[in-house]
Design a protein around this motif. Structure first.
Motif, mmCIF file in Angstrom:
data_model
loop_
_atom_site.group_PDB
_atom_site.id
_atom_site.type_symbol
_atom_site.label_atom_id
_atom_site.label_comp_id
_atom_site.label_asym_id
_atom_site.label_seq_id
_atom_site.Cartn_x
_atom_site.Cartn_y
_atom_site.Cartn_z
ATOM 1 N N MET A 61 -67.395 19.104 -32.114
ATOM 2 C CA MET A 61 -66.938 17.929 -31.369
ATOM 3 C C MET A 61 -65.499 17.583 -31.749
ATOM 4 O O MET A 61 -64.701 17.201 -30.889
ATOM 5 C CB MET A 61 -67.863 16.735 -31.625
ATOM 6 N N ALA A 62 -65.167 17.718 -33.026
ATOM 7 C CA ALA A 62 -63.804 17.422 -33.483
ATOM 8 C C ALA A 62 -62.803 18.395 -32.866
ATOM 9 O O ALA A 62 -61.713 17.989 -32.438
ATOM 10 C CB ALA A 62 -63.738 17.472 -35.002
ATOM 11 N N ILE A 63 -63.162 19.666 -32.814
ATOM 12 C CA ILE A 63 -62.269 20.655 -32.201
ATOM 13 C C ILE A 63 -62.049 20.318 -30.735
ATOM 14 O O ILE A 63 -60.914 20.352 -30.236
ATOM 15 C CB ILE A 63 -62.827 22.078 -32.382
ATOM 16 N N LYS A 64 -63.104 19.950 -30.039
ATOM 17 C CA LYS A 64 -62.974 19.563 -28.628
ATOM 18 C C LYS A 64 -62.092 18.324 -28.490
ATOM 19 O O LYS A 64 -61.221 18.260 -27.613
ATOM 20 C CB LYS A 64 -64.351 19.305 -28.014
ATOM 21 N N ARG A 65 -62.324 17.329 -29.358
ATOM 22 C CA ARG A 65 -61.522 16.090 -29.301
ATOM 23 C C ARG A 65 -60.055 16.381 -29.580
ATOM 24 O O ARG A 65 -59.161 15.906 -28.870
ATOM 25 C CB ARG A 65 -62.060 15.072 -30.308
ATOM 26 N N LEU A 66 -59.785 17.182 -30.607
ATOM 27 C CA LEU A 66 -58.401 17.487 -30.963
ATOM 28 C C LEU A 66 -57.718 18.332 -29.888
ATOM 29 O O LEU A 66 -56.526 18.165 -29.624
ATOM 30 C CB LEU A 66 -58.349 18.177 -32.326
ATOM 31 N N THR A 67 -58.463 19.199 -29.242
ATOM 32 C CA THR A 67 -57.921 19.988 -28.135
ATOM 33 C C THR A 67 -57.549 19.068 -26.975
ATOM 34 O O THR A 67 -56.524 19.268 -26.318
ATOM 35 C CB THR A 67 -58.940 21.049 -27.689
ATOM 36 N N GLN A 68 -58.355 18.038 -26.742
ATOM 37 C CA GLN A 68 -58.041 17.059 -25.690
ATOM 38 C C GLN A 68 -56.895 16.144 -26.120
ATOM 39 O O GLN A 68 -56.077 15.740 -25.302
ATOM 40 C CB GLN A 68 -59.272 16.222 -25.366
ATOM 41 N N THR A 69 -56.829 15.821 -27.407
ATOM 42 C CA THR A 69 -55.761 14.967 -27.922
ATOM 43 C C THR A 69 -54.406 15.660 -27.831
ATOM 44 O O THR A 69 -53.393 15.027 -27.538
ATOM 45 C CB THR A 69 -56.047 14.582 -29.392
ATOM 46 N N TYR A 70 -54.401 16.968 -28.088
ATOM 47 C CA TYR A 70 -53.168 17.764 -28.089
ATOM 48 C C TYR A 70 -53.232 18.852 -27.010
ATOM 49 O O TYR A 70 -53.199 20.043 -27.314
ATOM 50 C CB TYR A 70 -52.969 18.425 -29.457
ATOM 51 N N PRO A 71 -53.297 18.469 -25.731
ATOM 52 C CA PRO A 71 -53.429 19.491 -24.674
ATOM 53 C C PRO A 71 -52.183 20.364 -24.524
ATOM 54 O O PRO A 71 -52.246 21.434 -23.933
ATOM 55 C CB PRO A 71 -53.677 18.662 -23.410
ATOM 56 N N MET A 72 -51.063 19.919 -25.099
ATOM 57 C CA MET A 72 -49.823 20.669 -24.964
ATOM 58 C C MET A 72 -49.737 21.859 -25.910
ATOM 59 O O MET A 72 -48.862 22.704 -25.773
ATOM 60 C CB MET A 72 -48.614 19.736 -25.187
ATOM 61 N N VAL A 106 -54.012 20.166 -39.337
ATOM 62 C CA VAL A 106 -53.554 21.404 -38.690
ATOM 63 C C VAL A 106 -53.037 21.120 -37.280
ATOM 64 O O VAL A 106 -51.957 21.578 -36.907
ATOM 65 C CB VAL A 106 -54.690 22.455 -38.658
ATOM 66 N N PHE A 107 -53.786 20.367 -36.500
ATOM 67 C CA PHE A 107 -53.345 20.059 -35.137
ATOM 68 C C PHE A 107 -52.049 19.256 -35.161
ATOM 69 O O PHE A 107 -51.138 19.536 -34.383
ATOM 70 C CB PHE A 107 -54.437 19.302 -34.369
ATOM 71 N N SER A 108 -51.952 18.298 -36.056
ATOM 72 C CA SER A 108 -50.737 17.499 -36.166
ATOM 73 C C SER A 108 -49.544 18.366 -36.570
ATOM 74 O O SER A 108 -48.446 18.234 -36.020
ATOM 75 C CB SER A 108 -50.952 16.382 -37.193
ATOM 76 N N ARG A 109 -49.761 19.270 -37.509
ATOM 77 C CA ARG A 109 -48.685 20.159 -37.957
ATOM 78 C C ARG A 109 -48.229 21.081 -36.820
ATOM 79 O O ARG A 109 -47.027 21.257 -36.611
ATOM 80 C CB ARG A 109 -49.139 20.979 -39.157
ATOM 81 N N HIS A 110 -49.163 21.624 -36.066
ATOM 82 C CA HIS A 110 -48.800 22.474 -34.927
ATOM 83 C C HIS A 110 -48.005 21.673 -33.895
ATOM 84 O O HIS A 110 -47.053 22.196 -33.309
ATOM 85 C CB HIS A 110 -50.055 23.072 -34.272
ATOM 86 N N TYR A 111 -48.395 20.425 -33.695
ATOM 87 C CA TYR A 111 -47.671 19.584 -32.742
ATOM 88 C C TYR A 111 -46.230 19.344 -33.219
ATOM 89 O O TYR A 111 -45.277 19.491 -32.443
ATOM 90 C CB TYR A 111 -48.396 18.245 -32.544
ATOM 91 N N ARG A 112 -46.084 18.997 -34.499
ATOM 92 C CA ARG A 112 -44.725 18.766 -35.038
ATOM 93 C C ARG A 112 -43.875 20.026 -34.953
ATOM 94 O O ARG A 112 -42.691 19.958 -34.606
ATOM 95 C CB ARG A 112 -44.811 18.258 -36.477
ATOM 96 N N THR A 113 -44.460 21.162 -35.244
ATOM 97 C CA THR A 113 -43.732 22.431 -35.151
ATOM 98 C C THR A 113 -43.288 22.692 -33.723
ATOM 99 O O THR A 113 -42.127 23.071 -33.476
ATOM 100 C CB THR A 113 -44.610 23.591 -35.654
ATOM 101 N N MET A 114 -44.177 22.457 -32.769
ATOM 102 C CA MET A 114 -43.847 22.659 -31.359
ATOM 103 C C MET A 114 -42.689 21.743 -30.943
ATOM 104 O O MET A 114 -41.761 22.176 -30.280
ATOM 105 C CB MET A 114 -45.065 22.377 -30.479
ATOM 106 N N ARG A 115 -42.734 20.502 -31.373
ATOM 107 C CA ARG A 115 -41.680 19.528 -31.025
ATOM 108 C C ARG A 115 -40.338 19.939 -31.627
ATOM 109 O O ARG A 115 -39.298 19.780 -30.994
ATOM 110 C CB ARG A 115 -42.048 18.120 -31.500
ATOM 111 N N ASN A 116 -40.360 20.479 -32.833
ATOM 112 C CA ASN A 116 -39.116 20.894 -33.503
ATOM 113 C C ASN A 116 -38.519 22.140 -32.856
ATOM 114 O O ASN A 116 -37.318 22.358 -32.949
ATOM 115 C CB ASN A 116 -39.364 21.150 -34.986
ATOM 116 N N GLU A 117 -39.353 22.943 -32.209
ATOM 117 C CA GLU A 117 -38.871 24.165 -31.569
ATOM 118 C C GLU A 117 -38.262 23.904 -30.198
ATOM 119 O O GLU A 117 -37.592 24.748 -29.641
ATOM 120 C CB GLU A 117 -40.012 25.178 -31.427
#
Length: 118
Positions: A61-72, A106-117
């Motif tokens: 459920m957490a993976i599904k929620r985080l995937t919906q939270t970070y669809p980008m 992990v999801f937050s870190r991937h998001y920050r990395t994506m934003r920095n790129e």
């Protein structure tokens, strides 16, 4: 029956009911992911969506929620980490709360990395 199927059935038979349920849910997650092709929708938001973490939540459920939270995010880039944490929970017995906390990071870190790129 192929050897992979036999091995999976053997492992499944060695799990308790809760672990079997987790394994089935993870299998469903993988099938859903494969059907979607792991692609990001064209109209994805730039910012994470505010989806609250429930008090009680399974790892799937957490993976599904985080995937919906970070669809980008590119799900293919997250697959290794999510698989690792799912295995730690389902096969090694690591508590769900700990795994979900790690997934949040992990999801937050991937998001920050994506934003920095960008």
């Amino acid at each position: 029956m192929r050897s992979e199927e036999e091995k999976l059935l053997e492992l499944f038979g060695r799990l308790d009911d809760s672990q079997r349920e987790t394994l089935i849910a993870y299998g469903e997650f993988l099938v859903t992911r494969a059907l979607r092709g792991g692609e990001t929708a064209p109209s994805t938001p730039d910012q994470p969506l505010p989806i609250a973490r429930p008090e009680t939540e399974t790892v799937v459920m957490a993976i599904k929620r985080l995937t919906q939270t970070y669809p980008m995010l590119d799900r293919r880039k997250l697959f290794g980490d999510t698989s690792k944490f799912m295995a730690q929970h389902a096969l090694e017995g690591r508590p769900a709360v700990e795994v979900i906390d790690e997934l949040e990071v992990v999801f937050s870190r991937h998001y920050r990395t994506m934003r920095n790129e960008e």
